[in-house]
Write a protein that holds these residues in place. Sequence first.
Motif, PDB file in Angstrom:
ATOM      1  N   MET A   1       0.849  -1.174   0.000  1.00  0.00           N
ATOM      2  CA  MET A   1       0.000   0.000   0.000  1.00  0.00           C
ATOM      3  C   MET A   1       0.893   1.236   0.000  1.00  0.00           C
ATOM      4  N   ASP A   2       0.535   2.215  -0.810  1.00  0.00           N
ATOM      5  CA  ASP A   2       1.339   3.429  -0.859  1.00  0.00           C
ATOM      6  C   ASP A   2       1.028   4.304   0.359  1.00  0.00           C
ATOM      7  N   LYS A   3       1.946   5.197   0.671  1.00  0.00           N
ATOM      8  CA  LYS A   3       1.867   6.037   1.880  1.00  0.00           C
ATOM      9  C   LYS A   3       0.612   6.905   1.889  1.00  0.00           C
ATOM     10  N   GLN A   4       0.251   7.506   0.766  1.00  0.00           N
ATOM     11  CA  GLN A   4      -0.924   8.376   0.714  1.00  0.00           C
ATOM     12  C   GLN A   4      -2.201   7.595   1.020  1.00  0.00           C
ATOM     13  N   THR A   5      -2.318   6.395   0.486  1.00  0.00           N
ATOM     14  CA  THR A   5      -3.493   5.566   0.768  1.00  0.00           C
ATOM     15  C   THR A   5      -3.539   5.213   2.245  1.00  0.00           C
ATOM     16  N   GLU A   6      -2.390   4.876   2.811  1.00  0.00           N
ATOM     17  CA  GLU A   6      -2.331   4.567   4.239  1.00  0.00           C
ATOM     18  C   GLU A   6      -2.796   5.758   5.079  1.00  0.00           C
ATOM     19  N   ILE A   7      -2.336   6.951   4.744  1.00  0.00           N
ATOM     20  CA  ILE A   7      -2.745   8.172   5.460  1.00  0.00           C
ATOM     21  C   ILE A   7      -4.255   8.387   5.328  1.00  0.00           C
ATOM     22  N   GLU A   8      -4.783   8.185   4.137  1.00  0.00           N
ATOM     23  CA  GLU A   8      -6.217   8.361   3.917  1.00  0.00           C
ATOM     24  C   GLU A   8      -7.042   7.359   4.716  1.00  0.00           C
ATOM     25  N   LEU A   9      -6.575   6.129   4.793  1.00  0.00           N
ATOM     26  CA  LEU A   9      -7.279   5.114   5.579  1.00  0.00           C
ATOM     27  C   LEU A   9      -7.204   5.424   7.073  1.00  0.00           C
ATOM     28  N   GLN A  10      -6.056   5.878   7.531  1.00  0.00           N
ATOM     29  CA  GLN A  10      -5.925   6.264   8.934  1.00  0.00           C
ATOM     30  C   GLN A  10      -6.855   7.429   9.256  1.00  0.00           C
ATOM     31  N   ALA A  11      -6.928   8.410   8.377  1.00  0.00           N
ATOM     32  CA  ALA A  11      -7.813   9.557   8.582  1.00  0.00           C
ATOM     33  C   ALA A  11      -9.277   9.121   8.598  1.00  0.00           C
ATOM     34  N   ALA A  12      -9.631   8.196   7.712  1.00  0.00           N
ATOM     35  CA  ALA A  12     -11.010   7.690   7.680  1.00  0.00           C
ATOM     36  C   ALA A  12     -11.342   6.944   8.974  1.00  0.00           C
ATOM     37  N   ALA A  13     -10.403   6.164   9.486  1.00  0.00           N
ATOM     38  CA  ALA A  13     -10.624   5.446  10.746  1.00  0.00           C
ATOM     39  C   ALA A  13     -10.772   6.435  11.899  1.00  0.00           C
ATOM     40  N   PHE A  14      -9.974   7.491  11.908  1.00  0.00           N
ATOM     41  CA  PHE A  14     -10.093   8.520  12.940  1.00  0.00           C
ATOM     42  C   PHE A  14     -11.458   9.195  12.874  1.00  0.00           C
ATOM     43  N   ARG A  15     -11.891   9.550  11.674  1.00  0.00           N
ATOM     44  CA  ARG A  15     -13.206  10.196  11.521  1.00  0.00           C
ATOM     45  C   ARG A  15     -14.324   9.273  12.002  1.00  0.00           C
ATOM     46  N   ARG A  16     -14.195   7.984  11.752  1.00  0.00           N
ATOM     47  CA  ARG A  16     -15.213   7.033  12.202  1.00  0.00           C
ATOM     48  C   ARG A  16     -15.211   6.895  13.724  1.00  0.00           C
ATOM     49  N   LEU A  17     -14.039   6.879  14.323  1.00  0.00           N
ATOM     50  CA  LEU A  17     -13.936   6.860  15.778  1.00  0.00           C
ATOM     51  C   LEU A  17     -14.563   8.126  16.367  1.00  0.00           C
ATOM     52  N   GLN A  18     -14.268   9.255  15.772  1.00  0.00           N
ATOM     53  CA  GLN A  18     -14.840  10.520  16.231  1.00  0.00           C
ATOM     54  C   GLN A  18     -16.363  10.474  16.138  1.00  0.00           C
ATOM     55  N   LYS A  19     -16.895  10.022  15.027  1.00  0.00           N
ATOM     56  CA  LYS A  19     -18.347   9.929  14.859  1.00  0.00           C
ATOM     57  C   LYS A  19     -18.946   8.984  15.895  1.00  0.00           C
ATOM     58  N   HIS A  20     -18.297   7.860  16.103  1.00  0.00           N
ATOM     59  CA  HIS A  20     -18.796   6.885  17.071  1.00  0.00           C
ATOM     60  C   HIS A  20     -18.901   7.519  18.466  1.00  0.00           C
ATOM     61  N   LEU A  21     -17.854   8.232  18.865  1.00  0.00           N
ATOM     62  CA  LEU A  21     -17.834   8.826  20.200  1.00  0.00           C
ATOM     63  C   LEU A  21     -18.731  10.057  20.318  1.00  0.00           C
ATOM     64  N   MET A  22     -18.873  10.813  19.249  1.00  0.00           N
ATOM     65  CA  MET A  22     -19.591  12.082  19.315  1.00  0.00           C
ATOM     66  C   MET A  22     -21.057  11.972  18.918  1.00  0.00           C
ATOM     67  N   GLU A  23     -21.420  10.925  18.173  1.00  0.00           N
ATOM     68  CA  GLU A  23     -22.800  10.788  17.722  1.00  0.00           C
ATOM     69  C   GLU A  23     -23.448   9.484  18.184  1.00  0.00           C
ATOM     70  N   ASP A  24     -22.724   8.383  18.044  1.00  0.00           N
ATOM     71  CA  ASP A  24     -23.312   7.074  18.323  1.00  0.00           C
ATOM     72  C   ASP A  24     -23.319   6.733  19.810  1.00  0.00           C
ATOM     73  N   ARG A  25     -22.298   7.154  20.549  1.00  0.00           N
ATOM     74  CA  ARG A  25     -22.161   6.762  21.951  1.00  0.00           C
ATOM     75  C   ARG A  25     -21.930   7.961  22.864  1.00  0.00           C
TER      76      ARG A  25
END
Length: 104
Positions: A1-25
């Motif tokens: 996996m290239d570095k940019q894709t890895e960064i994008e996936l990490q950012a997406a996981a962070f956004r999902r964690l944020q949504k989970h904590l701020m909206e879902d739970r």
Amino acid sequence: MDKQTEIELQAAAFRRLQKHLMEDRTDVQNIDMMNLAGFCRNCLSRWYQEAANEKGIEMGKDEARQIFYGMTMDEWKANYQTEASPDKQAAFKVAFDENVTKKG
């Protein structure tokens, strides 16, 4: 996996964690997270602030929290925070010291 894709996936996981904590739970209290996991929403906002500062972006604690929470801390507390028992408060002091003070 290239570095940019890895960064994008990490950012997406962070956004999902944020949504989970701020909206879902929103029922999960920061003190419970800190006591069980050694971090909470405030830690995540602080890490966001630290990353911004490392990039030369001036950002204070309140600004970082408002970005992460999507509202001010006063609004969050009024809408979601509940009173913590003395036992939870005592456990928090230990968890904070172990995970924030000593690492900070």
